[in-house]
Design a protein around this motif. Structure first.
Motif, PDB file in Angstrom:
ATOM      1  N   CYS A  89     -74.297  45.707  39.189  1.00 55.42           N
ATOM      2  CA  CYS A  89     -76.090  46.287  38.630  1.00 55.42           C
ATOM      3  C   CYS A  89     -76.744  46.570  40.072  1.00 55.42           C
ATOM      4  CB  CYS A  89     -76.351  44.470  37.937  1.00 55.42           C
ATOM      5  SG  CYS A  89     -78.199  45.255  37.276  1.00 55.42           S
TER       6      CYS A  89
ATOM      7  N   CYS B 152     -78.594  40.674  33.371  1.00 54.25           N
ATOM      8  CA  CYS B 152     -80.025  40.678  33.526  1.00 54.25           C
ATOM      9  C   CYS B 152     -80.275  41.723  32.114  1.00 54.25           C
ATOM     10  CB  CYS B 152     -80.777  41.437  34.639  1.00 54.25           C
ATOM     11  SG  CYS B 152     -80.284  42.848  35.197  1.00 54.25           S
TER      12      CYS B 152
ATOM     13  N   CYS C  69     -79.387  43.856  39.930  1.00 52.09           N
ATOM     14  CA  CYS C  69     -79.477  42.076  40.247  1.00 52.09           C
ATOM     15  C   CYS C  69     -78.612  41.353  40.741  1.00 52.09           C
ATOM     16  CB  CYS C  69     -79.503  41.012  38.853  1.00 52.09           C
ATOM     17  SG  CYS C  69     -78.436  41.152  38.336  1.00 52.09           S
TER      18      CYS C  69
HETATM   19 ZN    ZN Z   1     -78.604  42.988  36.267  1.00 53.43          ZN
END
Ligand code: ZN
Length: 256
Positions: A102, A122, A105
Motif C-alpha cells: 500500500c 488501512c 501505509c
Molecule cells: Zn494501507
C-alpha cells in the motif's frame, strides 16, 4: 478456460500460435504465479468463459508444443479479440507486480475484485492506473506531418504523440505536444479513435488536426528527424498494430 501466461513481456502460446485453452493450464503453475481470474463483462460479448492470468518467473523453453512470443508480435498471430484480451491481462500482470504494498501505509495489498486490490491494513482501494497519451495526425493541404523519435526501435516514421499531463484536456495536450515537438500550431483538433497500448499500461487517444501556423522546428531531444510528406513520398510506416498506422492509412485512403 483460456490461459494468458506471461514472462517478461512475452506471452505463452501453443506452437500453432493460439492462446492455450482447456480444463487445466498447459504448464504447472506455482501458487504465486497466478495473478487473477477474469470473467467476461463486456456488453459487446467477445470472449466466452473465464480467463486465468499468470506471470512466470522463468520462460518455458523445453516444450515443443508451446512457444513464448513478444506480446507486440502476437498482434500478427492472434485473432484481434485475443490480442486485445492479452493486452488487458498483461496490464493486470504489470499492475500486480507494481502494487504489492500500500502506498499509504505500506500494508499488504490483496485482490479485491478481479481487476482491483485493497490494502489489508488501512482498506485503501487501488485500480490499475492508465498512462493516457495522445497521438495526432497533422495535415497541411496534401501533406502529412511525420516524425522519427530517438526511442523508435526501427527506421519507421510515426506521428506526434505524448503523455497527457495532469490538469489538461486531451485537446490541450494535442496542441502542447505538437508545439513542443515541432513548434507548429494546429487547429480543428478532432477525435479519431482510441487503442489500449499495454506497453506497459497505456491508452492511446488518436486525433486529427489541421496545420494552422509556424515553421517546422524539431525538438532535437526527442526527435531525430521529421517533416511534411506527400502520399507518393511517404517514409517507412509504423507497424500495422499501432493506431499511428490506422491514422496514416485513413489519410492515405482519403481522396483529395
Ligand atoms: Zn494501507
Amino acid at each position: 478456460m483460456k490461459y494468458f501466461i506471461f514472462c517478461q513481456g512475452d506471452i505463452l502460446l501453443t506452437s500453432e500460435g493460439a492462446v492455450p485453452f482447456g480444463d487445466c493450464p498447459p504448464i504447472e503453475l506455482k501458487p504465486w504465479e497466478k495473478v487473477t481470474v477474469l470473467k467476461n463483462s463486456s456488453p459487446r460479448g467477445g470472449w466466452e468463459g473465464a480467463v486465468l492470468v499468470a506471470s512466470l518467473s522463468a520462460p518455458v523453453t523445453n516444450r515443443p508444443d508451446l512457444q513464448m512470443v513478444p506480446l507486440r508480435k502476437s498482434f500478427h498471430i492472434l485473432p484481434a479479440e485475443d490480442y486485445q484480451l492479452a493486452g488487458k491481462c498483461a496490464e493486470l500482470v504489470y499492475f500486480h507486480q507494481n502494487s504489492k504494498f500500500c502506498g499509504v501505509c505500506g500494508g499488504e495489498m490483496r485482490w479485491q475484485t478481479e481487476i482491483s486490490k485493497q490494502c489489508r491494513e488501512c482498506g485503501k482501494e487501488l485500480w490499475p492506473s492508465l498512462a493516457t497519451a495522445i497521438i495526432v495526425r497533422v495535415t497541411k493541404g496534401d501533406e502529412i506531418l511525420m516524425v522519427h523519435a530517438h526511442t523508435f526501435r526501427d527506421r519507421h516514421y510515426g506521428l506526434v504523440a505524448g503523455f497527457v499531463e495532469t490538469g489538461e484536456t486531451l485537446e490541450e495536450c494535442v496542441e502542447r505536444e505538437v508545439w513542443e515537438e515541432t513548434h507548429l500550431r494546429v487547429t480543428n483538433v478532432r477525435y479519431f479513435a482510441s487503442q489500449p497500448w499495454p506497453y506497459p499500461s497505456g491508452l492511446m487517444v488518436g486525433f486529427t488536426a489541421d496545420y494552422l501556423s509556424g515553421e517546422l522546428q524539431l525538438q532535437k531531444a526527442e526527435l531525430s528527424d521529421g517533416g511534411w510528406y506527400k502520399k507518393d513520398n511517404l517514409p517507412f510506416l509504423p507497424d500495422t498494430s499501432s493506431i499511428a498506422y490506422r491514422l496514416i492509412q485513413d489519410w492515405i485512403s482519403q481522396e483529395q
